[in-house]
Design a protein around this motif. Structure first.
Motif, PDB file in Angstrom:
ATOM      1  N   ASP A   9      -1.086   2.787   0.600  1.00  0.00           N
ATOM      2  CA  ASP A   9      -1.453   3.809  -0.380  1.00  0.00           C
ATOM      3  C   ASP A   9      -1.813   5.088   0.368  1.00  0.00           C
ATOM      4  N   ASP A  11      -3.351   8.678  -0.270  1.00  0.00           N
ATOM      5  CA  ASP A  11      -4.119   9.315  -1.347  1.00  0.00           C
ATOM      6  C   ASP A  11      -4.278  10.818  -1.189  1.00  0.00           C
ATOM      7  N   HIS A 107       2.859   6.497  -5.549  1.00  0.00           N
ATOM      8  CA  HIS A 107       1.477   6.072  -5.774  1.00  0.00           C
ATOM      9  C   HIS A 107       0.996   6.768  -7.050  1.00  0.00           C
ATOM     10  N   HIS A 111      -4.136  11.864  -7.735  1.00  0.00           N
ATOM     11  CA  HIS A 111      -4.862  10.600  -7.543  1.00  0.00           C
ATOM     12  C   HIS A 111      -6.162  10.548  -8.321  1.00  0.00           C
ATOM     13  N   ALA A 151      -2.699   4.226  -8.520  1.00  0.00           N
ATOM     14  CA  ALA A 151      -3.877   4.694  -7.783  1.00  0.00           C
ATOM     15  C   ALA A 151      -5.103   3.889  -8.194  1.00  0.00           C
ATOM     16  N   GLY A 152      -5.814   3.404  -7.201  1.00  0.00           N
ATOM     17  CA  GLY A 152      -7.081   2.696  -7.443  1.00  0.00           C
ATOM     18  C   GLY A 152      -6.940   1.439  -8.282  1.00  0.00           C
ATOM     19  N   HIS A 234      -4.677   1.860   3.543  1.00  0.00           N
ATOM     20  CA  HIS A 234      -4.749   3.271   3.175  1.00  0.00           C
ATOM     21  C   HIS A 234      -4.475   4.157   4.373  1.00  0.00           C
TER      22      HIS A 234
HETATM   23 ZN    ZN Z   1      -4.905   5.334  -3.690  1.00  0.00          ZN
END
Ligand code: ZN
Length: 300
Positions: A9, A11, A107, A111, A151-152, A234
């Motif tokens: 990921d 971000d 992604h 974000h 995302a997340g 990440h």
């Molecule tokens: Zn992320």
């Protein structure tokens, strides 16, 4: 022999510029494939500072020192500094990753906006955010994306069908135990979920309930036994302060005979007709604050 699909990921702007090339080099040193999922729109990480005020986040701040991982500048994007457009500003990095043979996917567009808004958002909002990311992906790479990772781990019930409509072929938006076909309102969605099955490194660092076990050792134990896994990392963490630990993990997995691959290669080994059909529920995982999308029980 187990297969471990590596999902990265990305971000932030800084994570894309600095973390992504470092990770790509580490993966090449270890002869590992991986999927890079990019944030393509504005970096508004500064707006996530609001989250610090929320209950449950303070523990995480203490454990992983947000400022040292993300940099002060990143924490001001979208607050005191305009958020840089990642796809536009980093397109050279993005295209280089693609040219080096790594899988690339979506992604998100923004974000912070997605992470804070998607669970309560309308179908139209969700479709728009997905479309923005898809259009920018097409501009950068000259083709449509097929891999998505929310995302997340934040989703809503519209997302799976919108992914189907947008032509995504597989997604890793959830936490769970094995690949599944999402069941939404009693209907199968054509885009299988390849959930993240292992804890992330940042979820393991500083956890008192692990009794001082090294996070890398813990991950090796979790992935013993030959099953297939999806591991999420990440660009901002494993491509930064955790790089050495991550490379140690890659080498240990290789020594144990694991195949380190990308989502596309892993997805190609799966027969959708034989996958369980599961709802997507809201749940939590140890070491991460708040709720996220989890694999529900297998339905009929
Ligand atoms: Zn992320």
């Amino acid at each position: 022999m187990s297969t471990i699909a590596l999902k990265i990921d990305v971000d932030t702007y800084r994570g894309t510029l600095d973390g992504v090339p470092r990770l790509a080099a580490a993966l090449e040193r270890c002869d590992a494939r991986a999927t890079f999922l990019f944030t393509l729109g504005p970096d508004h990480t500064g707006r996530a500072i609001k989250r610090v005020l929320r209950r449950g986040f303070l523990g995480k701040v203490r454990r992983t020192s947000v400022v040292s991982h993300y940099g002060l500048r990143t924490l001001l994007y979208g607050v005191l500094l305009p958020g840089p457009r990642i796809g536009r500003r980093c397109e050279g990095v993005l295209r280089d990753i693609d040219a080096r043979g790594f899988e690339v996917g979506v992604h998100t567009w923004d974000h912070v906006k997605w992470q804070d808004g998607v669970t309560r958002a309308s179908r139209l909002w969700t479709r728009r955010q997905l479309q923005l990311a898809r259009t920018e992906f097409e501009r950068v790479f000259g083709r449509a994306p097929v891999a998505h990772g929310a995302a997340g781990w934040q989703v809503n019930s519209y997302l799976p069908l919108l992914q189907e409509e947008a032509g995504f072929r597989y997604a890793s938006d959830t936490r769970g135990s094995s690949p599944f076909i999402p069941l939404i309102d009693g209907r199968d969605v054509a885009v299988p979920q390849l959930p993240t099955t292992l804890p992330t490194l940042d979820e393991l660092i500083g956890r008192e309930d692990l009794g001082g076990v090294d996070p890398i050792e813990h991950l090796l134990r979790c992935s013993e036994g030959g099953g297939d896994h999806v591991f999420t990392l990440h660009a901002e963490l494993e491509g930064g302060a955790y790089l050495e630990g991550f490379e140690r993990l890659l080498r240990a997995w290789r020594e144990r005979g694991a195949t380190l691959t990308d989502m596309a290669t892993y997805a190609a080994t799966l027969d959708p007709a034989r996958l369980p059909r599961c709802a997507i529920d809201s749940g939590s995982v140890p070491g991460r604050s708040g709720t996220l999308a989890v694999q529900g029980r297998a339905g009929a």
